[in-house]
Scaffold this motif. Structure first.
Motif, PDB file in Angstrom:
ATOM      1  N   SER A 112     -18.500  22.481  43.732  1.00 24.16           N
ATOM      2  CA  SER A 112     -19.423  21.434  43.961  1.00 24.16           C
ATOM      3  C   SER A 112     -18.528  20.056  44.051  1.00 24.16           C
ATOM      4  N   GLY A 144     -18.431  17.476  42.323  1.00 26.76           N
ATOM      5  CA  GLY A 144     -17.535  16.818  41.207  1.00 26.76           C
ATOM      6  C   GLY A 144     -16.294  18.125  40.841  1.00 26.76           C
ATOM      7  N   MET A 145     -16.584  19.310  41.061  1.00 24.81           N
ATOM      8  CA  MET A 145     -15.392  20.190  40.900  1.00 24.81           C
ATOM      9  C   MET A 145     -14.244  20.163  41.705  1.00 24.81           C
ATOM     10  N   ARG A 190     -12.244  17.136  40.861  1.00 22.33           N
ATOM     11  CA  ARG A 190     -11.318  17.740  39.529  1.00 22.33           C
ATOM     12  C   ARG A 190     -10.366  18.617  40.200  1.00 22.33           C
ATOM     13  N   ASP A 209     -21.902  11.463  41.799  1.00 19.66           N
ATOM     14  CA  ASP A 209     -22.665  10.913  40.966  1.00 19.66           C
ATOM     15  C   ASP A 209     -22.548  10.474  39.655  1.00 19.66           C
ATOM     16  N   VAL A 210     -23.466   9.529  39.224  1.00 15.99           N
ATOM     17  CA  VAL A 210     -22.945   8.746  37.863  1.00 15.99           C
ATOM     18  C   VAL A 210     -22.701   9.718  36.879  1.00 15.99           C
ATOM     19  N   THR A 211     -23.324  10.767  36.463  1.00 19.45           N
ATOM     20  CA  THR A 211     -23.394  11.591  35.383  1.00 19.45           C
ATOM     21  C   THR A 211     -21.660  12.449  35.580  1.00 19.45           C
ATOM     22  N   ILE A 212     -21.649  12.836  37.032  1.00 19.82           N
ATOM     23  CA  ILE A 212     -20.321  13.146  37.081  1.00 19.82           C
ATOM     24  C   ILE A 212     -19.161  12.541  37.132  1.00 19.82           C
ATOM     25  N   GLN A 213     -19.385  11.193  37.576  1.00 24.75           N
ATOM     26  CA  GLN A 213     -18.579  10.028  37.341  1.00 24.75           C
ATOM     27  C   GLN A 213     -17.811   9.854  36.075  1.00 24.75           C
ATOM     28  N   ALA A 214     -19.112  10.116  35.282  1.00 23.77           N
ATOM     29  CA  ALA A 214     -18.696   9.663  33.666  1.00 23.77           C
ATOM     30  C   ALA A 214     -17.723  10.784  33.233  1.00 23.77           C
ATOM     31  N   GLN A 215     -18.123  12.191  33.506  1.00 26.62           N
ATOM     32  CA  GLN A 215     -17.350  13.321  33.180  1.00 26.62           C
ATOM     33  C   GLN A 215     -15.822  13.018  33.706  1.00 26.62           C
ATOM     34  N   ASP A 262     -13.848   9.946  32.232  1.00 32.22           N
ATOM     35  CA  ASP A 262     -13.537  10.550  30.826  1.00 32.22           C
ATOM     36  C   ASP A 262     -12.268  11.299  30.824  1.00 32.22           C
TER      37      ASP A 262
END
Lengths: 315, 328
Positions: free
Chosen positions: B157, B159-160, B163, B187-193, B196
């Motif tokens: 995906s 986000g992955m 990474r 996306d914001v929730t993935i951005q937060a990950q 971090d």
């Protein structure tokens, strides 16, 4: 008064080689005249498909869409063409949604010509009005899209959507391709047009600060389903669904002295192909337990505040 | 700004592009400083020259139609613009690496993700690590099971993929990380990950980072210092606290004002009127003057000097006193 848009149990499934993709799954809401419904969620949650299905760019799989009390999602041919005059869309990317070989003027004129309702002189007159309305300089009449910056291009897209005096406009991420200083110009324009013309908007976005600013009510979507729906202020003051809470806490705040502890979700969106019954967020939800894997009911927790989560009262 | 030994120092950088016989003034005399383990946010809008600065530091600007006209880039005391391409190649990936904006295009679609990480280790790390082992380790560090080494980017995906791009950038423990909008496509929730993750890794390895972004919220979360760039010129530069608590340049103030407020209801937003200047035809004086409420004839005369504000940060505006008084 009849709401401008009524959506009842709307479903849109796509057939893929791996099975049925539940892009929009049983969505119900209404939008009153002159109001804005914000639809938020992450990429792939079905928010754009929802907007496109409502205005019949996609054929719906099941459910009902009513415009001013009359069902429109089964129409075809001339009846559909007529209904579409009342329902328009502003697309996300002004770089790809406007014909690169048409001038600003030609793009704005096109719906007027296609409708066959106007004489040539009327078309010219209306084009002038529309360009003034959205703030495009007269000197840019014959400019091609590549000569315009993103903000002006989006203004052309807005003028085209408003050409036939629609009542309902789907705004599909209209400002996400723009820089903040230009974004604010376009948001103000959309708001002013709504006030002047009594337009009804469905505003699809992933930007929480934009949706808070522009919406009266907000729907939060996750993998094709609405998990929470309530008035805009209520959502930010009192988010109840765990996904909404995670979404709000993930927004980076510009307030450097009040950086609250963020709720970091594990994992990513699961596949919307052949989903299992039960809450689709359960796989990432820190509060999930067995009951979450059965079918969930939407519940009106307080007047106007709907949540689809079986643990909402415990949390 | 801290006066201890600066790890990265960009001095008076000027970069131009040639396009259709016209000269695009992309970067016009930029000065930046970054200490070890610190994070500097470079904030500005599309076309402000942010990415060009990062690419100049790494010397990966296109050969044709693009020229570094002047300036110095010192890394640990060495001027990167003066060394040979061979020497530079040793520095890339090993001392400096870059996270590119779009994870969808930064990866090779026909190469296994694990091999893409191992390739960097093999090329840049002089046998210090075993490439395969290091790649597996990096996958685990960024939260991807090492079993997925043999998969291709399309199986991941967004986000992955981002990474994986981060794993590539960090595989040789660089001293300096250039992160070009590392979370904009997410996306914001993935951005937060991802934010971090970057924060953790940076603390662990004491990496210095130049973070390029247009999102003030991301800056607030991650950076120690902030430079605001407009039309290839740094208009305001200071610590995060100085910039967020006392923004002084009219452009910075406008930028903050244009963001919809999350805590207050306002009927209308406050956009900055007008558009950024044409980079082939920049104004002689302050580039922001045509859009600025405080502009006077003085602003248009010539290059604007950098002044110190009351709290000691840099601001390239000749009307600081008026701006602080406010009222416009």
């Amino acid at each position: 008064m009849t709401p401008v848009i009524e959506v009842e149990h709307l479903k849109k499934y796509f057939t893929t080689p791996r099975g049925l993709l539940h892009a929009v799954d049983d969505v119900t809401f209404t939008i009153e005249k002159g109001k804005t419904l914000g639809v938020v969620g992450e990429s792939g949650c079905g928010k754009s498909t929802l907007g496109r299905t409502i205005i019949h760019l996609h054929e719906s799989t099941d459910g009902v869409v009513k415009l001013n009390g009359e069902q429109v999602n089964h129409l075809s041919g001339n009846a559909l063409k007529k209904a579409r005059e009342k329902m328009q869309i502003i697309f996300q990317d002004p770089y790809s949604s406007i014909d690169p070989r048409k001038t600003a003027e030609q793009t704005i004129m096109e719906p007027l010509i296609v409708s066959k309702k106007f004489k040539k002189s009327e078309i010219e007159e209306k084009t002038d009005e529309l360009m003034a309305l959205v703030g495009i300089d007269e000197r840019l009449r014959r400019a091609y899209p590549h000569e315009l910056d993103g903000g002006r291009r989006q203004r052309v897209g807005i003028a085209r959507a408003l050409a036939l005096n629609p009542e309902f406009v789907v705004c599909d991420e209209p400002v996400s391709a723009l820089d903040v200083s230009i974004q604010a110009q376009v948001l103000n324009l959309l708001k002013k047009l709504q006030m002047d013309k009594g337009l009804t908007y469905m505003f699809v976005t992933h930007d929480m600060s934009v949706v808070r600013h522009i919406s009266d009510d907000i729907c939060v979507m996750y993998l094709g389903q609405v998990v929470e729906k309530c008035p805009s202020r209520e959502l930010f003051k009192n988010p109840l669904h765990p996904y909404t809470q995670a979404l709000l806490s993930a927004i980076p705040s510009v307030d450097i002295h009040n950086q609250t502890e963020r709720m970091i979700l594990k994992g990513e969106l699961t596949s919307p192909i052949n989903p299992k019954p039960g809450c689709r967020f359960a796989a990432r939800c820190p509060y999930a337990k067995d009951a979450c894997h059965q079918a969930q009911q939407q519940e009106e927790v307080s007047p106007g505040h709907f949540v689809t989560c079986c643990r909402v009262h415990e949390l | 700004m801290s006066n201890n030994q600066e790890f990265l120092e960009v001095k008076n950088l000027v970069v131009e592009y040639k396009s259709d016989g016209q000269i695009v003034h992309a970067v016009n005399g930029v000065n930046l400083k970054l200490g070890k383990g610190r994070t500097l946010g470079l904030v500005g809008e599309t076309g402000a020259g942010k990415t060009t600065i990062a690419k100049s530091i790494l010397r990966i600007l296109p050969d044709v139609g693009c020229k570094i006209r002047g300036g110095e880039v010192h890394l640990d005391g060495k001027d990167l613009l003066k060394i040979s391409e061979n020497e530079m190649r040793k520095i890339r990936g090993n001392n400096i690496s870059m996270i590119f904006q779009d994870p969808m295009t930064a990866l090779n679609p026909v190469m296994r993700v694990g091999d893409q990480i191992a390739e960097v280790v093999r090329l840049h790390n002089d046998g210090h690590y075993d490439p395969r082992k290091r790649a597996e380790e990096m996958l685990e560090i960024v939260g991807i099971p090492a079993e997925r080494y043999m998969e291709y980017p399309h199986q991941f995906s967004g986000g992955m993929k981002q990474r994986v791009v981060i794993a590539i950038a960090l595989a040789c423990n660089p001293d300096l990380l250039l992160a070009d909008e590392p979370t904009t496509a997410l996306d914001v929730t993935i951005q937060a990950q991802v934010l971090d993750l970057i924060k953790d890794l940076r603390e662990k390895y004491n990496t210095a980072m130049l973070l390029i972004t247009h999102d003030m919220g991301v800056v607030a979360q991650v950076c120690d210092e902030v430079a605001v760039i407009y039309a290839g010129t740094i208009v305001e530069y200071g610590t995060k606290e100085q910039i967020f608590d006392h923004p002084t340049h009219p452009y910075t103030i406008g930028l903050f004002g244009a963001i919809p407020d999350m805590n207050e209801d306002e009927e209308w937003l406050h956009p900055i009127d007008g558009l950024p200047p044409d980079p082939t035809n920049l104004p002689k004086g302050c580039p922001f003057a045509p859009r600025c409420k405080y502009a006077t004839a003085e602003c248009e005369k010539g290059p604007i000097q950098t002044y110190k504000t009351a709290d000691g940060h840099d601001c390239a505006c000749c009307h600081i006193a008026d701006v602080v008084k406010g009222g416009k």
